[in-house]
Write a protein that holds these residues in place. Structure first.
Motif, PDB file in Angstrom:
ATOM      1  N   LYS A 140       0.830  -1.202   0.000  1.00  0.00           N
ATOM      2  CA  LYS A 140       0.000   0.000   0.000  1.00  0.00           C
ATOM      3  C   LYS A 140       0.868   1.257   0.000  1.00  0.00           C
ATOM      4  CE  LYS A 140      -4.314  -1.573   0.229  1.00  0.00           C
ATOM      5  NZ  LYS A 140      -4.203  -3.036   0.335  1.00  0.00           N
ATOM      6  N   ASN A 174      -4.367  -1.717   5.956  1.00  0.00           N
ATOM      7  CA  ASN A 174      -3.020  -1.373   5.489  1.00  0.00           C
ATOM      8  C   ASN A 174      -2.964  -0.076   4.688  1.00  0.00           C
ATOM      9  OD1 ASN A 174      -1.544  -3.456   6.658  1.00  0.00           O
ATOM     10  ND2 ASN A 174      -2.050  -4.881   5.010  1.00  0.00           N
ATOM     11  N   LYS A 201       0.922   1.618  -7.606  1.00  0.00           N
ATOM     12  CA  LYS A 201       0.903   0.146  -7.586  1.00  0.00           C
ATOM     13  C   LYS A 201       1.461  -0.438  -8.889  1.00  0.00           C
ATOM     14  CE  LYS A 201      -2.631  -0.300  -4.064  1.00  0.00           C
ATOM     15  NZ  LYS A 201      -3.853  -1.008  -3.616  1.00  0.00           N
ATOM     16  N   PRO A 203      -3.311 -11.417  -4.779  1.00  0.00           N
ATOM     17  CA  PRO A 203      -4.466 -11.485  -3.868  1.00  0.00           C
ATOM     18  C   PRO A 203      -5.351 -10.262  -4.062  1.00  0.00           C
ATOM     19  CG  PRO A 203      -2.512 -10.782  -2.642  1.00  0.00           C
ATOM     20  CD  PRO A 203      -2.083 -10.974  -4.080  1.00  0.00           C
ATOM     21  N   GLY A 225      -8.332  -7.718  -3.669  1.00  0.00           N
ATOM     22  CA  GLY A 225      -9.429  -7.150  -2.898  1.00  0.00           C
ATOM     23  C   GLY A 225     -10.128  -6.201  -3.846  1.00  0.00           C
ATOM     24  N   GLY A 262      -8.428  -5.064  -6.178  1.00  0.00           N
ATOM     25  CA  GLY A 262      -7.800  -5.499  -7.425  1.00  0.00           C
ATOM     26  C   GLY A 262      -6.877  -4.463  -8.049  1.00  0.00           C
ATOM     27  N   VAL A 263      -6.619  -3.378  -7.321  1.00  0.00           N
ATOM     28  CA  VAL A 263      -5.823  -2.290  -7.903  1.00  0.00           C
ATOM     29  C   VAL A 263      -4.415  -2.745  -8.265  1.00  0.00           C
ATOM     30  CG1 VAL A 263      -5.041   0.075  -7.602  1.00  0.00           C
ATOM     31  CG2 VAL A 263      -7.097  -0.694  -6.462  1.00  0.00           C
ATOM     32  N   GLY A 264      -3.845  -3.589  -7.417  1.00  0.00           N
ATOM     33  CA  GLY A 264      -2.495  -4.075  -7.688  1.00  0.00           C
ATOM     34  C   GLY A 264      -2.451  -4.866  -8.988  1.00  0.00           C
ATOM     35  N   CYS A 304       2.105 -12.705   4.543  1.00  0.00           N
ATOM     36  CA  CYS A 304       0.853 -12.276   5.165  1.00  0.00           C
ATOM     37  C   CYS A 304      -0.220 -13.257   4.682  1.00  0.00           C
ATOM     38  CB  CYS A 304       0.522 -10.834   4.775  1.00  0.00           C
ATOM     39  SG  CYS A 304       0.269 -10.545   3.014  1.00  0.00           S
ATOM     40  N   THR A 359       1.745  -9.371  -0.590  1.00  0.00           N
ATOM     41  CA  THR A 359       1.417  -7.953  -0.521  1.00  0.00           C
ATOM     42  C   THR A 359       1.828  -7.265   0.783  1.00  0.00           C
ATOM     43  OG1 THR A 359      -0.757  -8.879  -0.106  1.00  0.00           O
ATOM     44  CG2 THR A 359      -0.433  -7.821  -2.224  1.00  0.00           C
ATOM     45  N   GLY A 360       2.143  -8.057   1.809  1.00  0.00           N
ATOM     46  CA  GLY A 360       2.521  -7.405   3.074  1.00  0.00           C
ATOM     47  C   GLY A 360       3.360  -8.318   3.947  1.00  0.00           C
ATOM     48  N   TYR A 379       0.592  -9.398  11.254  1.00  0.00           N
ATOM     49  CA  TYR A 379      -0.573 -10.203  11.653  1.00  0.00           C
ATOM     50  C   TYR A 379      -0.207 -11.146  12.807  1.00  0.00           C
ATOM     51  CZ  TYR A 379      -2.176  -8.742   7.017  1.00  0.00           C
ATOM     52  OH  TYR A 379      -2.529  -8.007   5.912  1.00  0.00           O
TER      53      TYR A 379
HETATM   54  C1  LIG Z   1      -5.055  -4.015   0.274  1.00  0.00           C
HETATM   55  C2  LIG Z   1      -4.425  -5.334   0.333  1.00  0.00           C
HETATM   56  C3  LIG Z   1      -4.629  -6.295  -0.671  1.00  0.00           C
HETATM   57  C4  LIG Z   1      -5.560  -6.079  -1.834  1.00  0.00           C
HETATM   58  O1  LIG Z   1      -5.135  -5.030  -2.620  1.00  0.00           O
HETATM   59  P1  LIG Z   1      -5.885  -4.563  -3.936  1.00  0.00           P
HETATM   60  O2  LIG Z   1      -4.819  -4.127  -4.837  1.00  0.00           O
HETATM   61  O3  LIG Z   1      -6.791  -3.468  -3.539  1.00  0.00           O
HETATM   62  O4  LIG Z   1      -6.644  -5.726  -4.452  1.00  0.00           O
HETATM   63  C5  LIG Z   1      -3.939  -7.491  -0.589  1.00  0.00           C
HETATM   64  N1  LIG Z   1      -3.117  -7.746   0.450  1.00  0.00           N
HETATM   65  C6  LIG Z   1      -2.893  -6.860   1.436  1.00  0.00           C
HETATM   66  C7  LIG Z   1      -1.952  -7.222   2.531  1.00  0.00           C
HETATM   67  C8  LIG Z   1      -3.530  -5.623   1.408  1.00  0.00           C
HETATM   68  O5  LIG Z   1      -3.296  -4.743   2.393  1.00  0.00           O
END
Ligand SMILES: *Cc1c(COP(=O)(O)O)cnc(C)c1O
Length: 402
Positions: A111, A137, A214, A236, A238, A240-242, A347, A377-378, A383
């Motif tokens: 992020k 995040n 991103k 992964p 959410g 989907g921006v990444g 993560c 992604t993190g 966690y």
């Molecule tokens: C926000 C987030 C995602 C999803 O990101 P998008 O690009 O919005 O799909 C995935 N993993 C982690 C750890 C995030 O913080």
């Protein structure tokens, strides 16, 4: 001007907007995307030039939207490593499995990329207060970069978001509120508040620049693979921006002639407890529908309906990709397995991508020998309550260790 950005365009109705003005959504309700003069970018930027630049995401400044690089708000956004998962991959027939570890970025998640560019552009355009809903995040990252830029951040997150994200926002001095609901509920509260107070709405895809940040993930992947991107990328999703960002990066590089026309097969990975994109993909749809009662340990991907779902689905169809749902028990299991086998603590969201890679190998969708990149992604360290690990014995002083 260093940036090759020319204008903002709507992927739905093709309307164009001036990037020198503050913009949110297109009048038709779609997110806006930054368009670049890629011929000019290819004329000024060369692979050789890139070799001499700092190993941070700002090395791609021609392909980023900042008018003046002096406006960049920085916390040390170093390029993230691509780490082969040799032992784990060997065990599941994925001899060329690797993970791109975004956990090394400021605030411990990718992020930071979106926040770095989003806040830099907001400052460049004279914005003083940004407001956003978050699953955690993004709130931490935008609060950090807002503090760095001397701006105000207003953040609304679900009360069930990880405690660490709450603490981050508070420490960075953001104005934080919790909602007894989901990120979609937080979004509605922010939507009303920005109208009331005149704040800038920095919600996912409601401003055009976070996606550009991103996007640097995709630029790095291409460069780190020697300008021959892997066959499969698992993300992964959410909002989907990444995934949209990685896809946009690779398309821009292809248009510049820096990589070939073959795109990696993009895989959107979701949790079984919140899988609107997977459901839409399986039904062959172009858009998703709201997922009721969303719930998963992979908190960052608990997004019941994403504004950019059509862009994610477009990327999956266009690249011959797919979408996979993974249950929470599998996520925690693969998180543990990866840490134990290769020393990388993913993560839960990242662990979902590794679990999905194993499933796709088993079904034959991924073939032996293909280069497979999972995006973590993190940092798993964000966690502390999620990992599934055995309870250690409690010794008294002087007790022997069996
Ligand atoms: C926000 C987030 C995602 C999803 O990101 P998008 O690009 O919005 O799909 C995935 N993993 C982690 C750890 C995030 O913080």
């Amino acid at each position: 001007m260093i940036t090759a950005a020319t204008r903002l365009t709507c992927p739905k109705c093709a309307a164009a907007y001036d990037p020198n003005l503050v913009q949110n959504l297109c009048a038709c309700g779609s997110p806006l995307l930054v368009e670049y003069d890629l011929e000019r970018a290819a004329a000024v930027l060369t692979k050789a030039l890139l070799r001499d630049r700092d190993a941070t995401m700002w090395r791609y400044r021609e392909l980023l939207p900042l008018r003046d690089p002096e406006n960049a708000v920085m916390l040390g956004e170093a390029m993230t490593p691509v780490i082969p998962l040799t032992r784990l991959g060997g065990r599941c027939g994925l001899s060329r499995l690797a993970v791109k570890d975004e956990g090394t970025l400021p605030t411990g998640s990718f992020k930071a990329r979106g926040a770095a560019v989003g806040i830099s552009r907001a400052r460049e355009l004279g914005i003083t207060t940004v407001a956003m809903p978050t699953n955690g995040n993004a709130g931490g990252a935008w609060s950090a970069y807002a503090a760095r830029a001397g701006m105000e951040a207003v953040v609304v997150m679900p009360a069930t978001a990880p405690t660490i994200n709450r603490l981050e926002c508070a420490m960075y001095g953001a104005r934080l509120a919790l909602v007894d609901g989901l990120i979609s509920d937080a979004g509605k509260i922010v939507g009303a508040a920005v109208k009331e107070h005149g704040w800038f709405d920095a919600s996912t895809l409601k401003e055009p620049y976070r996606i550009e940040g991103k996007k640097t993930m995709g630029l790095e992947i291409a460069e780190q693979y020697g300008w021959e991107p892997p066959e499969v990328i698992l993300y992964p999703a959410g909002g989907g921006v990444g995934l949209i960002g990685i896809d946009k990066a690779l398309r821009e590089l292809a248009a510049m002639g820096w990589i070939g026309e073959r795109m990696p097969r993009m895989v959107a990975v979701q949790a079984a407890g919140c899988a609107p994109i997977v459901r839409a993909f399986e039904e062959g749809r172009r858009e998703s529908t709201f997922w009721e009662n969303a719930r998963t340990v992979a908190f960052g991907i608990t997004v019941p309906k994403a504004l950019g779902d059509f862009l994610v689905l477009d990327a999956l169809y266009a690249t011959g990709g797919t979408a996979v749902a993974v249950g929470d028990a599998e996520i925690l299991d693969w998180q543990h397995r990866t840490a134990e086998a290769d020393g990388v603590l993913l993560c839960p969201e990242g662990a979902a991508t590794v679990a999905a890679a194993a499933k796709l190998r088993e079904s034959g969708w991924i073939r032996e020998g293909e280069r497979v990149l999972a995006i973590n992604t993190g940092s798993g360290l964000k966690y502390p309550d999620a990992p599934r690990c055995p309870e250690p014995p409690l010794l008294q002083p002087g007790d022997p260790l069996a």
